[in-house]
Design a protein around this motif. Structure first.
Motif, PDB file in Angstrom:
ATOM      1  N   ASP A 201      52.992  35.498  40.880  1.00 31.55           N
ATOM      2  CA  ASP A 201      52.934  35.267  39.731  1.00 31.55           C
ATOM      3  C   ASP A 201      53.584  34.118  39.227  1.00 31.55           C
ATOM      4  OD1 ASP A 201      52.528  35.465  36.706  1.00 31.55           O
ATOM      5  OD2 ASP A 201      53.180  37.670  36.914  1.00 31.55           O
ATOM      6  N   PRO A 202      52.460  32.981  38.626  1.00 31.66           N
ATOM      7  CA  PRO A 202      52.920  31.747  38.035  1.00 31.66           C
ATOM      8  C   PRO A 202      54.116  31.934  36.911  1.00 31.66           C
ATOM      9  CG  PRO A 202      50.835  32.331  37.446  1.00 31.66           C
ATOM     10  CD  PRO A 202      50.974  33.303  38.585  1.00 31.66           C
ATOM     11  N   ARG A 203      53.917  33.039  36.221  1.00 28.24           N
ATOM     12  CA  ARG A 203      55.028  33.203  35.097  1.00 28.24           C
ATOM     13  C   ARG A 203      56.386  33.251  35.613  1.00 28.24           C
ATOM     14  NH1 ARG A 203      52.383  38.317  32.360  1.00 28.24           N
ATOM     15  NH2 ARG A 203      51.943  38.746  34.566  1.00 28.24           N
ATOM     16  N   LEU A 204      56.519  33.552  36.957  1.00 25.46           N
ATOM     17  CA  LEU A 204      57.790  33.826  37.594  1.00 25.46           C
ATOM     18  C   LEU A 204      58.524  32.631  38.009  1.00 25.46           C
ATOM     19  CD1 LEU A 204      57.271  36.855  40.138  1.00 25.46           C
ATOM     20  CD2 LEU A 204      58.423  36.979  37.547  1.00 25.46           C
ATOM     21  N   PHE A 208      61.490  30.810  36.313  1.00 31.00           N
ATOM     22  CA  PHE A 208      62.763  30.124  36.936  1.00 31.00           C
ATOM     23  C   PHE A 208      62.952  28.989  36.533  1.00 31.00           C
ATOM     24  CE2 PHE A 208      63.543  27.386  40.406  1.00 31.00           C
ATOM     25  CZ  PHE A 208      65.020  27.652  40.950  1.00 31.00           C
ATOM     26  N   LEU A 209      62.242  27.951  36.409  1.00 31.77           N
ATOM     27  CA  LEU A 209      62.395  26.574  35.892  1.00 31.77           C
ATOM     28  C   LEU A 209      62.986  26.489  34.447  1.00 31.77           C
ATOM     29  CD1 LEU A 209      59.055  25.063  37.171  1.00 31.77           C
ATOM     30  CD2 LEU A 209      61.224  24.777  38.137  1.00 31.77           C
ATOM     31  N   GLU A 210      62.547  27.340  33.494  1.00 30.00           N
ATOM     32  CA  GLU A 210      63.365  27.569  32.262  1.00 30.00           C
ATOM     33  C   GLU A 210      64.948  27.940  32.514  1.00 30.00           C
ATOM     34  OE1 GLU A 210      61.463  29.994  29.722  1.00 30.00           O
ATOM     35  OE2 GLU A 210      59.582  28.974  29.684  1.00 30.00           O
ATOM     36  N   GLY A 297      56.388  28.554  49.745  1.00 32.47           N
ATOM     37  CA  GLY A 297      56.575  29.623  50.155  1.00 32.47           C
ATOM     38  C   GLY A 297      55.392  30.547  49.592  1.00 32.47           C
ATOM     39  N   ALA A 298      54.496  30.293  48.553  1.00 32.07           N
ATOM     40  CA  ALA A 298      53.718  31.263  47.982  1.00 32.07           C
ATOM     41  C   ALA A 298      52.253  31.057  48.546  1.00 32.07           C
ATOM     42  CB  ALA A 298      53.356  30.603  46.471  1.00 32.07           C
ATOM     43  N   ALA A 299      51.632  32.376  48.657  1.00 32.91           N
ATOM     44  CA  ALA A 299      50.370  32.107  49.270  1.00 32.91           C
ATOM     45  C   ALA A 299      49.179  31.228  48.774  1.00 32.91           C
ATOM     46  CB  ALA A 299      49.899  33.844  49.272  1.00 32.91           C
ATOM     47  N   ARG A 300      48.397  30.731  49.632  1.00 35.12           N
ATOM     48  CA  ARG A 300      47.251  30.282  49.063  1.00 35.12           C
ATOM     49  C   ARG A 300      46.145  31.158  49.089  1.00 35.12           C
ATOM     50  NH1 ARG A 300      47.779  24.841  48.406  1.00 35.12           N
ATOM     51  NH2 ARG A 300      49.140  23.674  49.440  1.00 35.12           N
ATOM     52  N   THR A 301      45.924  31.794  50.241  1.00 37.82           N
ATOM     53  CA  THR A 301      45.043  33.089  50.263  1.00 37.82           C
ATOM     54  C   THR A 301      45.954  34.217  50.780  1.00 37.82           C
ATOM     55  OG1 THR A 301      43.319  31.661  50.563  1.00 37.82           O
ATOM     56  CG2 THR A 301      42.979  34.183  50.999  1.00 37.82           C
ATOM     57  N   PRO A 302      46.079  35.252  49.893  1.00 39.65           N
ATOM     58  CA  PRO A 302      46.923  36.403  50.233  1.00 39.65           C
ATOM     59  C   PRO A 302      46.371  37.150  51.414  1.00 39.65           C
ATOM     60  CG  PRO A 302      46.695  36.349  48.145  1.00 39.65           C
ATOM     61  CD  PRO A 302      45.873  35.300  48.253  1.00 39.65           C
ATOM     62  N   ILE A 303      47.126  37.767  52.287  1.00 38.31           N
ATOM     63  CA  ILE A 303      46.749  38.529  53.450  1.00 38.31           C
ATOM     64  C   ILE A 303      46.259  39.992  53.028  1.00 38.31           C
ATOM     65  CG2 ILE A 303      47.626  37.017  55.105  1.00 38.31           C
ATOM     66  CD1 ILE A 303      49.798  39.159  55.636  1.00 38.31           C
ATOM     67  N   ALA A 304      46.773  40.229  51.836  1.00 41.95           N
ATOM     68  CA  ALA A 304      46.455  41.690  51.483  1.00 41.95           C
ATOM     69  C   ALA A 304      45.035  42.299  51.792  1.00 41.95           C
ATOM     70  CB  ALA A 304      46.673  41.997  50.108  1.00 41.95           C
ATOM     71  N   GLY A 305      43.823  41.257  51.414  1.00 39.27           N
ATOM     72  CA  GLY A 305      42.622  41.498  51.655  1.00 39.27           C
ATOM     73  C   GLY A 305      42.321  41.573  52.959  1.00 39.27           C
ATOM     74  N   VAL A 306      42.901  40.592  53.824  1.00 39.03           N
ATOM     75  CA  VAL A 306      42.592  40.675  55.282  1.00 39.03           C
ATOM     76  C   VAL A 306      43.022  41.921  55.947  1.00 39.03           C
ATOM     77  CG1 VAL A 306      43.349  39.439  57.424  1.00 39.03           C
ATOM     78  CG2 VAL A 306      42.887  38.235  55.351  1.00 39.03           C
ATOM     79  N   VAL A 307      44.150  42.471  55.595  1.00 39.83           N
ATOM     80  CA  VAL A 307      44.891  43.774  56.169  1.00 39.83           C
ATOM     81  C   VAL A 307      44.034  45.053  55.514  1.00 39.83           C
ATOM     82  CG1 VAL A 307      46.770  45.308  56.291  1.00 39.83           C
ATOM     83  CG2 VAL A 307      47.135  42.562  56.449  1.00 39.83           C
TER      84      VAL A 307
END
Length: 380
Positions: A201-204, A208-210, A297-307
Protein backbone atom coordinates in the motif's frame (compact mmCIF):
# COMPACT_ATOMS: atom_id res chain seq x y z
CA UNK A 1 29.09 -37.51 -10.36
CA UNK A 2 30.81 -36.56 -7.15
CA UNK A 3 32.52 -33.21 -7.24
CA UNK A 4 36.29 -33.73 -7.53
CA UNK A 5 36.93 -30.76 -5.21
CA UNK A 6 35.66 -32.83 -2.30
CA UNK A 7 38.99 -34.68 -2.06
CA UNK A 8 40.83 -32.04 -0.06
CA UNK A 9 38.70 -30.37 2.61
CA UNK A 10 40.58 -27.35 3.88
CA UNK A 11 40.47 -23.57 4.11
CA UNK A 12 43.30 -21.78 2.30
CA UNK A 13 44.87 -18.61 3.68
CA UNK A 14 44.97 -15.31 1.80
CA UNK A 15 48.04 -13.56 0.45
CA UNK A 16 48.88 -9.89 1.10
CA UNK A 17 47.03 -8.56 -1.95
CA UNK A 18 43.90 -10.48 -1.11
CA UNK A 19 44.02 -9.25 2.47
CA UNK A 20 44.03 -5.64 1.25
CA UNK A 21 41.05 -6.22 -1.03
CA UNK A 22 39.29 -9.48 -0.28
CA UNK A 23 37.25 -9.28 -3.48
CA UNK A 24 40.41 -10.46 -5.26
CA UNK A 25 40.33 -13.69 -3.27
CA UNK A 26 36.97 -15.24 -3.88
CA UNK A 27 37.28 -17.09 -7.16
CA UNK A 28 34.66 -19.71 -7.86
CA UNK A 29 37.27 -22.46 -7.44
CA UNK A 30 38.01 -21.27 -3.91
CA UNK A 31 34.33 -20.88 -3.13
CA UNK A 32 33.68 -24.47 -4.25
CA UNK A 33 36.40 -25.52 -1.81
CA UNK A 34 34.59 -23.55 0.90
CA UNK A 35 31.34 -25.30 -0.02
CA UNK A 36 33.03 -28.66 0.43
CA UNK A 37 34.37 -27.72 3.83
CA UNK A 38 30.99 -26.40 5.00
CA UNK A 39 28.84 -29.31 3.83
CA UNK A 40 31.33 -31.89 5.09
CA UNK A 41 31.13 -30.23 8.51
CA UNK A 42 27.34 -29.93 8.49
CA UNK A 43 26.94 -33.63 7.66
CA UNK A 44 29.73 -34.87 9.93
CA UNK A 45 28.77 -38.10 11.74
CA UNK A 46 25.36 -38.32 10.04
CA UNK A 47 26.27 -41.06 7.59
CA UNK A 48 24.74 -39.01 4.73
CA UNK A 49 26.63 -38.82 1.47
CA UNK A 50 26.41 -35.66 -0.58
CA UNK A 51 27.25 -34.60 -4.11
CA UNK A 52 27.99 -31.16 -5.52
CA UNK A 53 27.03 -30.72 -9.17
CA UNK A 54 27.41 -28.18 -11.93
CA UNK A 55 24.59 -28.60 -14.45
CA UNK A 56 24.78 -26.80 -17.80
CA UNK A 57 21.78 -24.67 -18.71
CA UNK A 58 20.70 -26.39 -21.91
CA UNK A 59 17.52 -27.03 -23.89
CA UNK A 60 15.63 -24.03 -22.47
CA UNK A 61 14.61 -20.87 -24.27
CA UNK A 62 17.05 -18.59 -22.46
CA UNK A 63 20.08 -20.92 -22.85
CA UNK A 64 23.05 -18.91 -24.13
CA UNK A 65 25.67 -21.57 -24.83
CA UNK A 66 28.16 -20.17 -22.32
CA UNK A 67 30.00 -23.09 -20.67
CA UNK A 68 30.08 -21.09 -17.43
CA UNK A 69 26.28 -20.94 -17.39
CA UNK A 70 25.86 -23.77 -14.88
CA UNK A 71 23.45 -24.29 -12.01
CA UNK A 72 25.07 -25.47 -8.80
CA UNK A 73 23.34 -27.94 -6.50
CA UNK A 74 24.12 -29.81 -3.31
CA UNK A 75 22.31 -33.15 -3.14
CA UNK A 76 22.07 -35.08 0.12
CA UNK A 77 21.11 -38.71 0.80
CA UNK A 78 20.49 -39.57 -2.85
CA UNK A 79 20.76 -43.26 -2.00
CA UNK A 80 17.49 -43.07 -0.07
CA UNK A 81 14.85 -45.35 -1.60
CA UNK A 82 11.88 -44.77 0.71
CA UNK A 83 10.08 -42.14 -1.35
CA UNK A 84 9.43 -41.42 -5.01
CA UNK A 85 9.52 -37.64 -4.85
CA UNK A 86 12.60 -35.50 -4.15
CA UNK A 87 12.65 -32.30 -2.08
CA UNK A 88 14.06 -29.36 -4.05
CA UNK A 89 14.88 -26.15 -2.18
CA UNK A 90 15.46 -22.72 -3.72
CA UNK A 91 17.13 -19.99 -1.65
CA UNK A 92 16.33 -16.29 -1.52
CA UNK A 93 18.18 -13.22 -2.78
CA UNK A 94 21.83 -12.92 -1.78
CA UNK A 95 21.92 -16.45 -0.38
CA UNK A 96 22.78 -19.98 -1.47
CA UNK A 97 21.27 -23.33 -0.62
CA UNK A 98 23.98 -24.76 1.61
CA UNK A 99 24.15 -21.48 3.52
CA UNK A 100 20.62 -20.41 4.39
CA UNK A 101 19.29 -23.97 4.81
CA UNK A 102 22.16 -25.05 7.07
CA UNK A 103 19.97 -25.56 10.17
CA UNK A 104 17.45 -27.85 8.44
CA UNK A 105 19.67 -29.83 6.07
CA UNK A 106 20.31 -32.82 8.33
CA UNK A 107 16.66 -33.06 9.38
CA UNK A 108 15.39 -32.94 5.82
CA UNK A 109 18.07 -35.39 4.75
CA UNK A 110 16.71 -37.89 7.28
CA UNK A 111 13.42 -37.87 5.36
CA UNK A 112 14.73 -38.55 1.89
CA UNK A 113 16.59 -37.13 -1.09
CA UNK A 114 17.24 -33.39 -0.74
CA UNK A 115 18.57 -31.00 -3.37
CA UNK A 116 19.64 -27.44 -2.56
CA UNK A 117 19.58 -25.72 -5.95
CA UNK A 118 21.24 -22.34 -6.32
CA UNK A 119 19.89 -19.61 -8.56
CA UNK A 120 21.26 -19.50 -12.06
CA UNK A 121 24.00 -16.86 -12.06
CA UNK A 122 24.06 -16.52 -8.26
CA UNK A 123 24.79 -18.51 -5.11
CA UNK A 124 27.43 -21.07 -6.04
CA UNK A 125 26.22 -21.32 -9.64
CA UNK A 126 28.48 -20.24 -12.50
CA UNK A 127 29.11 -16.61 -13.36
CA UNK A 128 28.89 -16.55 -17.17
CA UNK A 129 30.73 -13.57 -18.63
CA UNK A 130 30.89 -14.39 -22.34
CA UNK A 131 27.11 -14.00 -22.55
CA UNK A 132 25.83 -10.85 -20.89
CA UNK A 133 22.91 -11.04 -18.47
CA UNK A 134 20.07 -10.75 -20.97
CA UNK A 135 16.85 -10.07 -19.00
CA UNK A 136 15.68 -6.47 -19.22
CA UNK A 137 12.28 -6.74 -17.55
CA UNK A 138 10.44 -8.63 -14.84
CA UNK A 139 9.11 -11.53 -16.92
CA UNK A 140 12.45 -12.11 -18.63
CA UNK A 141 14.20 -12.14 -15.24
CA UNK A 142 11.74 -14.70 -13.87
CA UNK A 143 12.10 -16.82 -17.01
CA UNK A 144 15.90 -16.73 -16.66
CA UNK A 145 15.72 -18.18 -13.14
CA UNK A 146 12.88 -20.64 -13.86
CA UNK A 147 14.75 -21.92 -16.93
CA UNK A 148 17.83 -22.56 -14.80
CA UNK A 149 15.82 -24.60 -12.31
CA UNK A 150 14.09 -26.59 -15.05
CA UNK A 151 17.33 -27.34 -16.88
CA UNK A 152 18.70 -28.68 -13.60
CA UNK A 153 15.62 -30.83 -12.88
CA UNK A 154 15.54 -32.42 -16.32
CA UNK A 155 19.22 -33.33 -16.33
CA UNK A 156 19.65 -34.39 -12.70
CA UNK A 157 16.29 -35.94 -11.83
CA UNK A 158 14.90 -36.78 -15.26
CA UNK A 159 12.49 -35.34 -17.82
CA UNK A 160 9.36 -36.57 -16.02
CA UNK A 161 10.59 -36.33 -12.43
CA UNK A 162 8.12 -35.03 -9.81
CA UNK A 163 9.30 -32.80 -6.97
CA UNK A 164 8.24 -31.26 -3.68
CA UNK A 165 9.36 -27.66 -4.27
CA UNK A 166 10.28 -25.28 -1.46
CA UNK A 167 11.18 -21.66 -2.14
CA UNK A 168 12.26 -19.01 0.35
CA UNK A 169 11.73 -15.23 0.01
CA UNK A 170 12.53 -14.27 -3.60
CA UNK A 171 13.15 -17.97 -4.21
CA UNK A 172 9.45 -18.42 -3.48
CA UNK A 173 8.70 -16.16 -6.45
CA UNK A 174 10.82 -18.46 -8.62
CA UNK A 175 9.13 -21.54 -7.14
CA UNK A 176 5.61 -20.17 -7.67
CA UNK A 177 6.28 -19.32 -11.31
CA UNK A 178 7.98 -22.68 -11.81
CA UNK A 179 4.88 -24.46 -10.49
CA UNK A 180 2.69 -22.41 -12.84
CA UNK A 181 4.78 -23.32 -15.87
CA UNK A 182 5.40 -26.95 -14.90
CA UNK A 183 2.43 -28.00 -12.73
CA UNK A 184 2.72 -31.66 -13.74
CA UNK A 185 6.18 -31.80 -12.14
CA UNK A 186 5.32 -30.13 -8.81
CA UNK A 187 3.57 -32.39 -6.29
CA UNK A 188 3.59 -29.76 -3.50
CA UNK A 189 4.62 -26.10 -3.35
CA UNK A 190 6.01 -24.80 -0.04
CA UNK A 191 6.47 -21.02 0.16
CA UNK A 192 8.62 -19.96 3.13
CA UNK A 193 8.55 -16.25 3.93
CA UNK A 194 7.60 -15.51 0.31
CA UNK A 195 8.33 -12.10 -1.15
CA UNK A 196 5.91 -10.10 -3.30
CA UNK A 197 2.69 -11.89 -2.32
CA UNK A 198 0.51 -8.76 -2.34
CA UNK A 199 0.98 -5.17 -3.43
CA UNK A 200 2.43 -2.74 -0.92
CA UNK A 201 0.00 0.00 0.00
CA UNK A 202 1.72 3.27 -1.10
CA UNK A 203 0.05 5.02 1.83
CA UNK A 204 2.22 2.96 4.20
CA UNK A 205 5.37 4.22 2.51
CA UNK A 206 4.10 7.80 2.66
CA UNK A 207 3.28 7.43 6.35
CA UNK A 208 6.73 5.97 7.03
CA UNK A 209 8.45 8.90 5.32
CA UNK A 210 6.37 11.36 7.32
CA UNK A 211 7.36 9.73 10.62
CA UNK A 212 10.95 8.92 9.70
CA UNK A 213 12.48 12.36 10.03
CA UNK A 214 14.66 14.15 7.49
CA UNK A 215 17.79 11.98 7.78
CA UNK A 216 16.04 8.61 7.52
CA UNK A 217 13.74 9.85 4.76
CA UNK A 218 16.74 11.08 2.76
CA UNK A 219 18.48 7.74 3.27
CA UNK A 220 15.37 5.87 2.15
CA UNK A 221 15.13 7.94 -1.01
CA UNK A 222 18.84 7.43 -1.77
CA UNK A 223 18.55 3.66 -1.33
CA UNK A 224 15.43 3.65 -3.50
CA UNK A 225 17.25 5.47 -6.29
CA UNK A 226 20.19 3.06 -6.06
CA UNK A 227 17.79 0.09 -6.07
CA UNK A 228 16.04 1.38 -9.19
CA UNK A 229 19.42 1.89 -10.87
CA UNK A 230 20.28 -1.78 -10.26
CA UNK A 231 22.75 -1.32 -7.42
CA UNK A 232 22.70 -4.37 -5.13
CA UNK A 233 23.88 -4.90 -1.54
CA UNK A 234 26.52 -7.30 -2.89
CA UNK A 235 27.91 -4.60 -5.18
CA UNK A 236 28.33 -2.28 -2.20
CA UNK A 237 29.95 -5.06 -0.17
CA UNK A 238 32.55 -5.73 -2.88
CA UNK A 239 33.77 -2.13 -2.60
CA UNK A 240 34.87 -2.58 1.02
CA UNK A 241 38.59 -3.14 1.69
CA UNK A 242 40.41 -5.49 4.04
CA UNK A 243 38.22 -8.02 5.85
CA UNK A 244 35.22 -5.71 6.40
CA UNK A 245 32.94 -7.85 4.18
CA UNK A 246 33.69 -10.98 6.17
CA UNK A 247 33.18 -9.15 9.47
CA UNK A 248 29.77 -7.90 8.33
CA UNK A 249 28.68 -11.33 7.12
CA UNK A 250 30.07 -13.07 10.20
CA UNK A 251 28.05 -10.71 12.39
CA UNK A 252 24.92 -11.43 10.38
CA UNK A 253 25.15 -15.21 10.62
CA UNK A 254 25.90 -15.00 14.34
CA UNK A 255 23.19 -12.51 15.23
CA UNK A 256 20.44 -13.15 12.68
CA UNK A 257 21.03 -16.78 11.77
CA UNK A 258 21.88 -17.75 15.39
CA UNK A 259 24.64 -19.92 13.98
CA UNK A 260 26.92 -19.47 17.00
CA UNK A 261 24.26 -21.09 19.19
CA UNK A 262 24.06 -24.34 17.20
CA UNK A 263 27.34 -24.80 15.33
CA UNK A 264 30.78 -25.74 16.61
CA UNK A 265 33.53 -23.14 16.00
CA UNK A 266 34.97 -24.96 12.97
CA UNK A 267 31.61 -25.22 11.19
CA UNK A 268 30.76 -21.62 12.11
CA UNK A 269 33.99 -20.43 10.47
CA UNK A 270 33.22 -22.54 7.41
CA UNK A 271 29.71 -21.04 7.15
CA UNK A 272 31.08 -17.50 7.39
CA UNK A 273 33.77 -18.16 4.79
CA UNK A 274 31.29 -19.83 2.46
CA UNK A 275 28.72 -17.03 2.68
CA UNK A 276 31.37 -14.36 2.23
CA UNK A 277 32.52 -16.02 -0.98
CA UNK A 278 28.99 -16.32 -2.33
CA UNK A 279 28.41 -12.59 -1.88
CA UNK A 280 31.86 -11.46 -3.04
CA UNK A 281 31.95 -13.34 -6.33
CA UNK A 282 31.04 -11.23 -9.40
CA UNK A 283 27.34 -10.53 -9.71
CA UNK A 284 25.26 -11.83 -12.59
CA UNK A 285 21.63 -12.67 -11.78
CA UNK A 286 21.61 -10.53 -8.64
CA UNK A 287 20.56 -7.87 -11.17
CA UNK A 288 17.06 -9.37 -11.07
CA UNK A 289 16.48 -7.60 -7.74
CA UNK A 290 15.39 -4.31 -9.30
CA UNK A 291 13.59 -6.09 -12.16
CA UNK A 292 11.39 -8.29 -9.96
CA UNK A 293 10.97 -6.06 -6.89
CA UNK A 294 10.38 -2.35 -6.46
CA UNK A 295 12.20 -0.39 -3.73
CA UNK A 296 12.54 -1.62 -1.06
CA UNK A 297 11.26 -5.17 -1.46
CA UNK A 298 7.79 -4.28 -2.78
CA UNK A 299 6.18 -6.41 -5.47
CA UNK A 300 6.14 -5.33 -9.09
CA UNK A 301 3.68 -8.10 -9.91
CA UNK A 302 2.31 -9.86 -6.80
CA UNK A 303 2.46 -13.65 -6.87
CA UNK A 304 -0.95 -13.99 -5.19
CA UNK A 305 -2.62 -14.34 -8.58
CA UNK A 306 0.03 -16.82 -9.71
CA UNK A 307 -0.52 -19.03 -6.69
CA UNK A 308 -4.32 -18.77 -6.83
CA UNK A 309 -4.27 -19.84 -10.49
CA UNK A 310 -2.41 -23.09 -9.77
CA UNK A 311 -4.40 -26.22 -10.59
CA UNK A 312 -5.91 -28.30 -7.79
CA UNK A 313 -3.21 -30.89 -8.39
CA UNK A 314 -0.62 -28.60 -6.75
CA UNK A 315 -1.13 -28.26 -2.97
CA UNK A 316 0.26 -25.05 -1.48
CA UNK A 317 1.72 -24.48 1.99
CA UNK A 318 2.76 -21.03 3.26
CA UNK A 319 5.23 -20.86 6.16
CA UNK A 320 6.08 -17.65 8.00
CA UNK A 321 7.69 -16.57 11.21
CA UNK A 322 5.36 -14.34 13.21
CA UNK A 323 7.92 -11.52 12.93
CA UNK A 324 8.60 -11.95 9.22
CA UNK A 325 8.95 -8.56 7.51
CA UNK A 326 7.29 -10.10 4.43
CA UNK A 327 3.99 -9.91 6.37
CA UNK A 328 2.34 -13.25 7.23
CA UNK A 329 -1.10 -11.68 6.74
CA UNK A 330 -0.52 -11.69 2.98
CA UNK A 331 -0.09 -15.46 2.86
CA UNK A 332 -2.99 -15.96 5.23
CA UNK A 333 -5.21 -13.85 2.97
CA UNK A 334 -4.26 -15.83 -0.15
CA UNK A 335 -4.81 -19.15 1.62
CA UNK A 336 -8.22 -18.00 2.88
CA UNK A 337 -9.24 -16.87 -0.60
CA UNK A 338 -8.22 -20.21 -2.11
CA UNK A 339 -10.10 -22.17 0.56
CA UNK A 340 -13.22 -20.05 -0.03
CA UNK A 341 -12.90 -20.86 -3.73
CA UNK A 342 -13.12 -24.56 -2.89
CA UNK A 343 -9.48 -25.56 -2.51
CA UNK A 344 -8.88 -28.03 0.32
CA UNK A 345 -5.14 -28.49 -0.04
CA UNK A 346 -3.92 -25.01 0.93
CA UNK A 347 -2.62 -23.97 4.35
CA UNK A 348 -0.70 -21.16 6.02
CA UNK A 349 1.47 -21.60 9.11
CA UNK A 350 2.69 -18.65 11.20
CA UNK A 351 5.33 -19.85 13.64
CA UNK A 352 6.02 -18.25 17.03
CA UNK A 353 9.37 -16.69 17.91
CA UNK A 354 10.51 -16.69 14.31
CA UNK A 355 11.23 -14.16 11.59
CA UNK A 356 12.12 -14.27 7.91
CA UNK A 357 14.06 -17.54 8.24
CA UNK A 358 11.58 -19.90 9.93
CA UNK A 359 13.70 -22.95 9.03
CA UNK A 360 16.52 -21.39 11.09
CA UNK A 361 14.45 -19.88 13.91
CA UNK A 362 12.11 -22.88 14.32
CA UNK A 363 13.74 -25.81 12.48
CA UNK A 364 11.77 -28.48 14.38
CA UNK A 365 8.40 -26.92 13.55
CA UNK A 366 9.34 -26.40 9.90
CA UNK A 367 10.63 -29.98 9.78
CA UNK A 368 7.19 -31.31 10.66
CA UNK A 369 5.50 -29.05 8.10
CA UNK A 370 7.90 -30.12 5.34
CA UNK A 371 7.63 -33.77 6.42
CA UNK A 372 3.85 -33.69 6.08
CA UNK A 373 3.92 -31.95 2.70
CA UNK A 374 6.61 -34.27 1.38
CA UNK A 375 4.93 -37.47 2.56
CA UNK A 376 1.65 -36.39 0.98
CA UNK A 377 3.47 -36.18 -2.36
CA UNK A 378 4.02 -39.93 -2.24
CA UNK A 379 0.53 -40.65 -0.91
CA UNK A 380 -1.11 -39.11 -3.99
Amino acid sequence: GRDTLRRAPRLVTMGIAQRLWSGLWYTRAQCLQNEQTLVDNLLRNTGFEWTGRDTRVLSVRSANGDPADVVRSVSVNEAHVGNRVDLVCVHGFGQSGAGCFYASLVGWGSLGRVHLVDWRGAGMSGRPRAAKFAPSNEMEAIEYLVDGLDAWRKQVLGENAKICLLGHSMGAIVAAHYATRHPAQVRHLVLAGPAAVLETDPRLVAEFLERAGKTRATLYKAVSRAWTAGVTPQAALRLLPLDFPKKIINGYIKNRWKAEEVLDPETLRALAEYNTGVLMMPGVSEKVLSLILQPIGAARTPIAGVVQALPNSVPVTFVYGEHDWMDPKSGQWVAEQMVRAGRKNVSCHVLPNAGHYPFIDQPALVHEIVKKAWQECDDR
